[in-house]
Scaffold this motif. Structure first.
Motif, mmCIF file in Angstrom:
data_model
loop_
_atom_site.group_PDB
_atom_site.id
_atom_site.type_symbol
_atom_site.label_atom_id
_atom_site.label_comp_id
_atom_site.label_asym_id
_atom_site.label_seq_id
_atom_site.Cartn_x
_atom_site.Cartn_y
_atom_site.Cartn_z
ATOM 1 N N ASP A 1 4.710 10.142 6.109
ATOM 2 C CA ASP A 1 3.369 10.294 5.971
ATOM 3 C C ASP A 1 2.520 8.835 5.646
ATOM 4 O O ASP A 1 1.748 8.540 5.876
ATOM 5 C CB ASP A 1 2.876 11.318 4.999
ATOM 6 N N ILE A 2 3.228 8.363 4.542
ATOM 7 C CA ILE A 2 2.734 7.175 3.886
ATOM 8 C C ILE A 2 2.717 5.983 5.090
ATOM 9 O O ILE A 2 1.949 5.307 5.159
ATOM 10 C CB ILE A 2 3.527 6.648 2.903
ATOM 11 N N ALA A 3 3.798 5.963 5.799
ATOM 12 C CA ALA A 3 3.828 5.002 6.879
ATOM 13 C C ALA A 3 2.852 5.113 7.791
ATOM 14 O O ALA A 3 1.981 4.305 8.391
ATOM 15 C CB ALA A 3 5.549 5.132 7.740
ATOM 16 N N ARG A 4 2.397 6.558 8.297
ATOM 17 C CA ARG A 4 1.166 6.550 9.049
ATOM 18 C C ARG A 4 0.079 6.238 8.223
ATOM 19 O O ARG A 4 -0.848 5.596 8.868
ATOM 20 C CB ARG A 4 1.130 8.284 9.445
ATOM 21 N N GLN A 5 -0.220 6.445 7.100
ATOM 22 C CA GLN A 5 -1.331 6.127 6.379
ATOM 23 C C GLN A 5 -1.523 4.314 6.407
ATOM 24 O O GLN A 5 -2.642 3.917 6.736
ATOM 25 C CB GLN A 5 -1.301 6.590 4.857
ATOM 26 N N VAL A 6 -0.433 3.737 6.208
ATOM 27 C CA VAL A 6 -0.529 2.280 5.954
ATOM 28 C C VAL A 6 -0.597 1.683 7.254
ATOM 29 O O VAL A 6 -1.191 0.689 7.393
ATOM 30 C CB VAL A 6 0.654 1.681 5.192
ATOM 31 N N GLN A 7 -0.225 2.247 8.225
ATOM 32 C CA GLN A 7 -0.550 1.679 9.683
ATOM 33 C C GLN A 7 -1.697 1.990 10.274
ATOM 34 O O GLN A 7 -2.044 1.346 11.359
ATOM 35 C CB GLN A 7 0.676 2.410 10.628
ATOM 36 N N HIS B 1 7.229 17.758 11.139
ATOM 37 C CA HIS B 1 7.342 18.420 9.888
ATOM 38 C C HIS B 1 5.920 18.031 9.068
ATOM 39 O O HIS B 1 5.381 18.987 8.323
ATOM 40 C CB HIS B 1 8.467 17.820 9.061
ATOM 41 N N GLN B 2 5.580 16.687 9.047
ATOM 42 C CA GLN B 2 4.314 16.338 8.401
ATOM 43 C C GLN B 2 3.077 16.951 8.713
ATOM 44 O O GLN B 2 2.192 17.575 8.155
ATOM 45 C CB GLN B 2 4.091 14.652 8.574
ATOM 46 N N GLN B 3 3.047 17.349 10.294
ATOM 47 C CA GLN B 3 2.133 18.096 10.797
ATOM 48 C C GLN B 3 1.759 19.310 10.328
ATOM 49 O O GLN B 3 0.831 19.823 10.143
ATOM 50 C CB GLN B 3 1.936 17.667 12.572
ATOM 51 N N VAL B 4 3.156 19.867 10.500
ATOM 52 C CA VAL B 4 3.229 21.362 10.054
ATOM 53 C C VAL B 4 2.661 21.285 8.623
ATOM 54 O O VAL B 4 2.002 22.265 8.275
ATOM 55 C CB VAL B 4 4.561 21.631 10.183
ATOM 56 N N GLU B 5 3.089 20.676 7.674
ATOM 57 C CA GLU B 5 2.569 20.494 6.238
ATOM 58 C C GLU B 5 1.223 20.421 6.357
ATOM 59 O O GLU B 5 0.674 21.177 5.522
ATOM 60 C CB GLU B 5 3.234 19.286 5.653
ATOM 61 N N ARG B 6 0.514 19.713 6.922
ATOM 62 C CA ARG B 6 -0.953 19.292 6.955
ATOM 63 C C ARG B 6 -1.524 20.920 7.350
ATOM 64 O O ARG B 6 -2.502 21.217 6.708
ATOM 65 C CB ARG B 6 -1.422 18.309 7.814
ATOM 66 N N ARG C 1 0.873 -1.358 0.087
ATOM 67 C CA ARG C 1 0.189 -0.141 0.142
ATOM 68 C C ARG C 1 1.131 1.240 -0.042
ATOM 69 O O ARG C 1 0.608 2.359 -0.803
ATOM 70 C CB ARG C 1 -0.952 -0.063 1.304
ATOM 71 N N ALA C 2 1.944 1.283 0.799
ATOM 72 C CA ALA C 2 2.800 2.245 0.850
ATOM 73 C C ALA C 2 3.587 2.801 -0.677
ATOM 74 O O ALA C 2 3.370 3.669 -1.063
ATOM 75 C CB ALA C 2 3.924 2.021 1.907
ATOM 76 N N VAL D 1 15.534 15.061 -0.299
ATOM 77 C CA VAL D 1 15.647 14.060 0.708
ATOM 78 C C VAL D 1 14.695 14.401 1.657
ATOM 79 O O VAL D 1 13.951 13.498 2.249
ATOM 80 C CB VAL D 1 17.135 14.113 1.178
ATOM 81 N N ASP D 2 14.551 15.615 2.189
ATOM 82 C CA ASP D 2 13.702 16.061 3.344
ATOM 83 C C ASP D 2 12.424 15.826 3.108
ATOM 84 O O ASP D 2 11.661 15.204 4.007
ATOM 85 C CB ASP D 2 13.919 17.679 3.922
ATOM 86 N N ARG D 3 11.916 16.253 1.817
ATOM 87 C CA ARG D 3 10.478 16.197 1.400
ATOM 88 C C ARG D 3 10.344 14.619 1.338
ATOM 89 O O ARG D 3 9.216 14.325 1.757
ATOM 90 C CB ARG D 3 10.471 16.826 0.301
ATOM 91 N N ALA D 4 10.987 13.995 0.516
ATOM 92 C CA ALA D 4 10.792 12.309 0.452
ATOM 93 C C ALA D 4 10.842 11.549 1.968
ATOM 94 O O ALA D 4 9.809 10.736 2.092
ATOM 95 C CB ALA D 4 11.849 11.777 -0.274
ATOM 96 N N LEU D 5 11.427 12.181 2.736
ATOM 97 C CA LEU D 5 11.398 11.515 4.113
ATOM 98 C C LEU D 5 9.976 11.837 4.945
ATOM 99 O O LEU D 5 9.501 10.950 5.468
ATOM 100 C CB LEU D 5 12.707 12.009 5.091
ATOM 101 N N THR D 6 9.768 13.083 4.538
ATOM 102 C CA THR D 6 8.325 13.656 4.900
ATOM 103 C C THR D 6 7.330 12.830 4.317
ATOM 104 O O THR D 6 6.285 12.401 5.011
ATOM 105 C CB THR D 6 8.223 14.861 4.737
ATOM 106 N N GLN D 7 7.522 12.665 3.223
ATOM 107 C CA GLN D 7 6.387 11.863 2.572
ATOM 108 C C GLN D 7 6.546 10.488 2.987
ATOM 109 O O GLN D 7 5.300 9.856 3.082
ATOM 110 C CB GLN D 7 6.493 11.820 0.942
#
Lengths: 1061, 384
Positions: free
Chosen positions: B377-383, B300-305, A189-190, B368-374
């Motif tokens: 965010d993806i990890a949060r979604q899949v969990q 960082h992700q929360q800041v973005e949101r 999914r990721a 890199v910063d942005r990719a890590l943030t993404q």
């Protein structure tokens, strides 16, 4: 792949069988020799053995005829049904059919090896291609066939031989199958999410997306729009700036042109000035020439006048010399005549005078001494007068001095006579001296008398001085008193007194009125309410007011009389208050100013002050008189000084007396003279002191004698030495009288001298007659010479007058000054050299500069006009806004780019991570097996390791690491079944378990029963067992498809029982 | 007639610098439109105040429009607002340097805008403009005809004549200060202005309210813009309500606030501060936000949101009326493994690989910063 139906005919012991499988767990049970394993064998033959294979002979029925036939229907993941049919024996055949309608009808797909090949493609088990070199002759055996279709005895062969690396197809299939199966769904999914994000920015081939929905497009469009606006704003701003620069340049040029124009004009003005200066210098030179001519003319006249004046002066000098000579001759003539007459007269009287002559002489000497003494006395008197400012004494002393002066004049005259007698005719001098001595004698007496009176005057002066001192002290006291009382005036006293009386009168009236009021009130108090007894008993002013206030309420009781009294009292009190105010403002202040506490004391002060003022005025008047006298004393002092000079001259003349005078002892005379000089010195000092005192007195008079006390003290100090000197003067006078007596004694000696002088005088008389004759002759010749000089002088004076008049009309000084000025002006204007064409050049330059200025102004106006029509300051504002907008758009674009590139980077990285994970699939599947194995063995074993070939390598039992071979048979079989089962689940292919859990204990068997039921939900499981209870749940069928083999399989023994026998 | 009913005061409402149609190009289109609409709200507020205080006149001292040629939509919108207001007193529009009376300008008599204006609206379109008011008062003005000029607009107005004791009101548009190294545009010499003999001098151009006269002089007032046009405009958002004594002719100007928007500049360096800011009602706020500091990937992700929530999107307005964000915040990836401890192994591996790529050729730090943030965010979604 799912097995659907197995049909067997003539296959080993089975005559015919048809088994329909279910997708999940299928349990084929039956007693031993029911044909279960034969069915498994038939299944393997259908899939793994070529129909032509030699090993197929084993499939031949042991009893009876017939060729073995097997047919397996299976479905593919895509839903397609296939049926593989094989006939072994004499006429082997293979066919693969496909059913488009779920088994209703089948269509042949391939035959023979073609069917085998197609089957291999469908299975992807790594089976080798049929036929040809290297092909398997018997039943194909691969990792997957051993895993899925293992024979009963091959339960754990999976541990011996793993996934063959050379079998690319099988490995790929397994890899893919396992990878897909082992993949974490969250990761999947990721990956999907990352890919979705990536797809917003990029196409599948990595290019940036395009179109209206592309973020690149939107961001770029926004950026381009902002860039366009920014470029436009910049252009406008630059245009404005360029206009501004142009304008500034034009303004600078205009300023420069104006400056150059000014410079040209200044140059022109300088040129004009130079021209004017040259013109002016020319005029000045002309003026200079005229002035020089005038000056030369005047100087010539001056020279003539000077020559005449010189000549006139020479004549005058000559005339004066001649006149002096005439005068001298006349004087000589007259003197000679007088001398002759005097000599004759003196010769006649000298006889009678000689007795007194000597005494006269002595008296004269004494008189000199007396004169000195008088000087001394005068000095003393002056000092007394100066010190005490006594005008009376001063006046007396002045008179005395006048008399002494007269005496001194007389003495001088006698001395003149004596001198003349001594120098010319001794006899005549003696006679004259004798007469003078007589006069002097009488004068001496007079002088002695006057001296006495002067002494009395001195005493009176002393008294007056003391009186003046006393007056001075008194004046000081009076003045001090007046100053103390200040400017207290009678009017003030009168005002104070009047105010005080008025105040006093009002107070008395109030006291009286109040007493009456209180008395009346007290008499009327019967029946009245008295609230404040204290006020009544202590009738202070406050109390009175309170009483009055209360009584006012009681008017009805008090009646009209009380009202009037109260009213009168109020009026009186009001007047008293007013009077007190007036007193405080006017009277009390005066008392305070003069430090007194009563009007009587003030009056007394006033009287004392008026008396003091009166006395002070008297004193001032007296002081005024003294000042006037002091002034007169000054003039007298001057006369006295003159007399002193003359006395000195007389004294000097006295030493030129003839030898007869020397009869007086020279030592005595010198001593007296020395004393006289000493006295004169002292007198001079006293005079100076007197002058100082007089000045002080005058100052005192002018400054209202503020320092009278101090001066009185000085007077006392100065008077004491004066008294001492006076005493010494008296003593000295007595000594001189003694000396005069001794001089009388020498009279006889003087007489002899006179006789000698008489003889000399007779000789002188004859010589004087001769001289008289010579003088008359000389007088006549000089008169003639003077007449000649007078004529020439008159003539030159006439010429001088006319020349002087001419010269005066010439104003030589003015002309000289004019010449000098002209010369100075010319010097100030040095000669200049002027280029004749310079003026034209300068004018042309000015014209050119003016034209440049006009041109520059036109450019400035043009620039201003263009700027006015431009965007102006707004351009800068809009540029700033556009820049700001561009920054935002650019930031958005950058953020977008970063997000897009980051999504790409992330997706790539995730794939890398995924790839990295795939290479370790053995480890991953080992984990799954390990999890179930641990559960099976109640976590006795852990750390199962499976290599890349999917061969279990080791497992941990406590601290020990064991290989699969080291496990017990049952455990090893269980581990092998777990591994195979999980692989089958992952591959989605059926697995056949031919009674392979016989080594398991009931507990593990029970676990396996549950596990198989669970796994049956994921893949197809075909269990063959003679003990169906081992697999069947005691609580039900647990979803398994139970197939009683004995009912589905017809054994050949049943058909051919005899054969079996 | 004296609308106040009193007999001692003349009331004037003085405003300027409406800048209708101002670009606000820094902001997104949806925000631009919102900010432009707010300026019309300010116009309504001004006209409402004029009615509320029953003033004798409304003077608009220039820059009504941001451009001398506004769109028809814009000027018709203004006409609509004026017609709805329907004031009983005159309103005077003075062209300013932003909307000068020049060829093609909206202020030209031939322009349909002028024809559409209500009768009580007057435009200063001639050099000898004067408008008589009650109490014998007169407004003197002269139109601004160029964007830039060095002529003093106050000195161009007629001076008080000897013996003239009437109330004189001057209306002009120009600068009293030199800005930077540029000479003042339409410069007003304050030392000479009182010599013209105005009892009140109404000026426009400067956006903040201020009275430039000393206490003993008649007021010389910039009313300022009724609605701020950019940040750091001190004193903006007001109009001047002017009271003039009839006998002494003594004038006094008081600022009245009419703005509806608040301009704020904020810098936040923590998630907490950002949340606190967003918990406020920012509906009437134009926010200039700077994000600074280092944030872990989750924060960082929360800041973005939160920023996304604040900003809104292309079609949806954000939390604030308008916002500009200067994002300077950085990613602190120190604890990224902790954050990903429950995530699939591949994600942890990917995080490690991404951090290893930091500083390599062709990979920008920000990516890199942005990719890590993404990734977080993806990890949060899949969990979930």
């Amino acid at each position: 792949v799912k097995f659907l139906r197995l049909s067997v005919k003539c296959f080993r012991g089975i005559a015919e069988a048809h088994i329909d499988f279910e997708p999940g767990l299928n349990i084929l049970f039956g007693p031993n020799e029911a044909g279960k394993s034969t069915l498994a064998e038939a299944l393997r033959a259908a899939l793994l053995c070529r129909s032509q294979s030699s090993v197929a002979e084993a499939y031949l029925p042991a009893i009876g005829p017939g060729s073995p036939e097997v047919s397996l229907t299976f479905s593919q993941p895509d839903g397609e049904w296939y049926r593989i049919g094989k006939t072994f024996g004499d006429r082997p055949s293979t066919s693969l059919e496909r059913s488009p309608n779920q088994g209703q009808t089948f269509v042949r797909e391939a035959n023979g090896d073609g069917a085998e090949t197609e089957l291999r493609k469908r299975l992807r088990w790594g089976l080798r291609a049929p036929g040809g070199r290297g092909a398997t002759r018997g039943v194909e055996s691969t990792f997957l066939t051993r895993t899925l279709l293992a024979e009963q005895t091959e339960v754990d062969t999976i541990f011996q031989q793993g996934l063959e690396p050379e079998s690319t197809e099988q490995a790929t299939f397994v890899q893919e199958a396992l990878a897909a199966a082992l993949e974490d769904p969250r990761f999947k999914r990721a990956l999907t999410l990352a890919h979705q994000h990536f797809k917003r920015y990029f196409t599948s081939n990595g290019n940036k997306t395009r179109g209206a929905n592309s973020p690149w497009t939107r961001a770029k469009d926004q950026l381009n729009e902002a860039q366009t606006e920014l470029d436009a704003a910049r252009r406008v701003a630059e245009e404005v700036a360029a206009l501004q620069r142009t304008l500034l340049l034009a303004q600078d040029e205009a300023a420069e042109a104006a400056q150059m124009l000014e410079a040209a004009k200044a140059e022109r003005r300088t040129l004009d000035k130079t021209l004017q200066a040259a013109e002016h210098r020319k005029l000045l030179i002309q003026e200079l020439e005229v002035a020089r001519a005038d000056m030369d003319h005047a100087l010539t006249a001056q020279h003539a006048v000077d020559s005449l004046r010189v000549r006139i002066n020479e004549l005058k000098q000559t005339l004066e010399a001649k006149t002096a000579e005439v005068d001298t001759a006349t004087t000589t003539h007259r003197t000679a005549r007088e001398q002759r007459e005097v000599a004759q007269t003196m010769l006649q009287c000298i006889e009678s005078a000689d007795g007194n002559a000597q005494r006269e002489l002595e008296v004269a000497r004494v008189e000199f001494q007396l004169t000195a003494l008088r000087h001394e006395l005068d000095e003393l008197n002056r000092r007394m007068a100066d010190a005490n400012a006594l005008a009376i004494e001063e006046r007396k002393l002045g008179e005395l001095r006048a008399r002494i002066e007269a005496e001194k004049v007389a003495l001088t005259e006698s001395r003149d006579l004596e001198a003349k007698a001594s120098s010319q005719i001794a006899r005549l001098r003696l006679e004259r001296t004798a007469a003078l001595v007589r006069d002097a004698d009488s004068r001496l007496h007079t002088a002695v008398d006057r001296f006495s009176s002067a002494a009395e005057g001195v005493q009176a002066a002393q008294a007056a001085a003391e009186q003046a001192e006393a007056k001075g002290v008194e004046e000081l006291e009076l003045r001090s008193r007046v100053l103390t009382y200040g400017d207290l005036s009678a009017d003030q006293i009168d005002l104070v007194q009047r105010l005080f009386h008025d105040l006093d009168k009002r107070r008395s009236a109030i006291e009286a009125g109040l007493s009456v009021t209180l008395e009346r009130l007290q008499t009327l108090e019967v029946g009245a309410r008295i609230d404040d007894q204290t006020a009544i008993h202590h009738p202070s002013s406050t109390g009175r007011v309170q009483v009055e206030a209360k009584r006012r309420v009681e008017l009805d009781l008090g009646g009209l009389a009380k009202l009037q009294i109260t009213a009168g009292s109020s009026t009186a009190r009001a007047e008293l208050a007013a009077a007190e105010v007036v007193w405080a403002q006017n009277g009390q202040i005066v008392l305070q100013q003069h430090g007194v506490d009563s009007v009587e004391a003030l009056q007394r002060r006033l009287r004392e002050r008026m008396e003091a003022e009166r006395q002070l005025q008297d004193i001032r008047r007296e002081c005024g008189d003294l000042s006037a006298r002091a002034q007169r004393l000054t003039s007298a002092q001057e006369a006295l000084a003159q007399a002193q000079i003359e006395a000195k001259e007389a004294e000097a003349a006295r030493f030129e007396l003839p030898p007869c005078a020397d009869a007086i002892p020279a030592a005595s005379v010198r001593e007296i003279e020395a004393q006289l000089i000493e006295l004169q010195d002292k007198a001079r000092k006293a005079e100076l002191a007197g002058i100082a005192v007089e000045a002080t007195l005058r100052q005192l008079g002018e400054s209202e004698r503020d320092k009278a006390t101090q001066i009185a003290e000085q007077q006392r100090v100065l008077r004491e030495p004066g008294l001492e000197l006076l005493t010494r003067g008296h003593a000295r006078l007595a000594a001189i009288e003694e000396e005069a007596k001794s001089l009388t004694i020498t009279r006889g000696e003087l007489k002899e001298g006179l006789q000698k002088a008489l003889r000399a005088a007779q000789e002188a008389a004859s010589k004087a007659k001769e001289a008289l004759d010579a003088a008359e002759r000389r007088q006549q010749s000089l008169g003639e010479e003077r007449l000649g000089i007078d004529r020439e002088l008159e003539m030159n004076r006439g010429r001088l007058t006319s020349e002087a008049e001419h010269l005066a009309s010439l104003d030589i000084e003015g002309r000289t000054q004019c010449f000098t000025n002209c010369q100075a002006k010319i010097d100030a204007h040095p000669p200049v050299v002027i280029d004749p064409g310079a003026v034209e050049v300068a004018d042309a330059r000015i014209y050119e500069r003016e034209r440049q200025v006009e041109e520059a102004k036109r450019r400035v106006i043009s620039g201003e006009s263009r700027i006015a029509s431009s965007e102006g300051a707004i351009a800068q504002e809009r540029l700033e806004e556009a820049e700001s907008a561009y920054e935002v758009a650019n930031a958005d674009y950058e953020a977008n780019r970063t997000d897009g590139e980051a999504s790409k980077l992330l997706l790539e990285t995730l794939k890398e991570a995924e790839a990295s994970s795939t290479r370790h699939v053995g480890t991953a599947i080992g984990g799954k097996v390990q999890a179930r194995f641990a559960e099976l063995t109640r976590h006795r074993y852990r750390g199962l390791s499976v290599d890349k070939a999917l061969v279990a390598q080791k497992v941990q039992l406590g601290e020990a690491v064991l290989g699969p071979g080291q496990l017990s048979v049952g455990t090893r079989h269980q581990l092998a079944i777990l591994l195979r089962l999980i692989l089958a689940e992952q591959l989605g292919h059926p697995i056949v378990l031919d009674d392979q859990l016989v080594q398991s204990d009931p507990e593990r068997l029970e676990w396996f029963r549950e596990q198989l039921a669970e796994s049956g939900s994921r893949t197809q499981i075909i269990v063959l067992s003679c003990r169906p209870a081992d697999y069947r749940s005691p609580h039900g069928s647990n979803g398994a498809n139970l197939i009683d083999v004995s009912t589905h399989v017809k054994l050949r023994l049943e058909r051919y029982p005899h054969d079996a026998a | 007639m004296n609308p106040t009913g009193g007999d001692d005061v003349l009331k004037i409402l003085h405003t300027s610098d409406w800048h209708l149609g101002l670009g606000f190009r820094k902001y997104r289109p949806i925000e631009r439109e919102s900010l432009r609409a707010a300026r019309f709200n300010a116009v309504d507020n001004i006209l409402g105040l004029a009615r509320q205080h029953s003033v004798h006149a409304v003077l608009v001292a220039g820059d009504v429009f941001d451009d001398e040629k506004p769109s028809e939509l814009l000027w018709r919108r203004l006409v609509g607002h004026l017609e709805r207001a329907s004031l009983a007193c005159p309103l005077v529009f003075l062209p300013g340097n932003h909307d000068p009376l020049m060829q093609g300008s909206v202020w030209e008599r031939s322009h349909p805008f002028c024809a559409a204006l209500p009768a009580w609206v007057h435009v200063v379109d001639r050099d000898d403009f004067r408008l008589d008011l009650p109490e014998g008062a007169t407004v003197f003005s002269r139109p601004t005809r160029t964007r830039k000029s060095s002529i003093d607009p106050v000195q161009a107005l007629p001076p008080r004549q000897a013996g003239d004791e009437t109330i004189r009101i001057g209306l002009a548009h120009g600068q009293t200060l030199q800005i930077g190294d540029q000479a003042a545009n339409h410069p007003i010499d304050l030392s000479r202005a009182p010599q013209r003999g105005f009892d009140y001098l109404a000026l426009g151009d400067t956006h903040g309210f201020r009275n430039l006269a000393s206490d003993d002089q008649s007021p010389i007032v910039y009313s300022g813009t009724p609605e701020q046009t950019k940040k750091d405009e001190e004193g903006a958002g007001h109009v001047a309500l002017v009271h003039i004594r009839r006998r002494s002719r003594r004038a006094k100007a008081n600022p009245l606030e009419v703005r509806s928007l608040t301009w704020r500049s904020e810098t936040v360096t923590s998630l907490h501060a950002l949340r606190a800011l967003l918990s406020e009602d920012l509906g009437q706020t134009v926010l200039d936000l700077t994000i600074d500091g280092a944030f872990d990937p989750e924060a960082h992700q929360q800041v973005e949101r939160l920023l996304q929530d604040l900003r809104g999107d292309e079609h949806t307005p954000g939390r604030a009326r308008a916002v500009s964000i200067d994002a300077r915040h950085r990613l602190d990836d120190t604890d990224i493994d902790t954050l990903l401890r429950e995530a699939p192994d591949e994600l942890r591996t990917a995080a490690r690989l991404l951090r290893e790529k930091r500083g390599t050729t062709g990979v920008e730090e920000a990516w890199v910063d942005r990719a890590l943030t993404q990734l977080v965010d993806i990890a949060r979604q899949v969990q979930q």
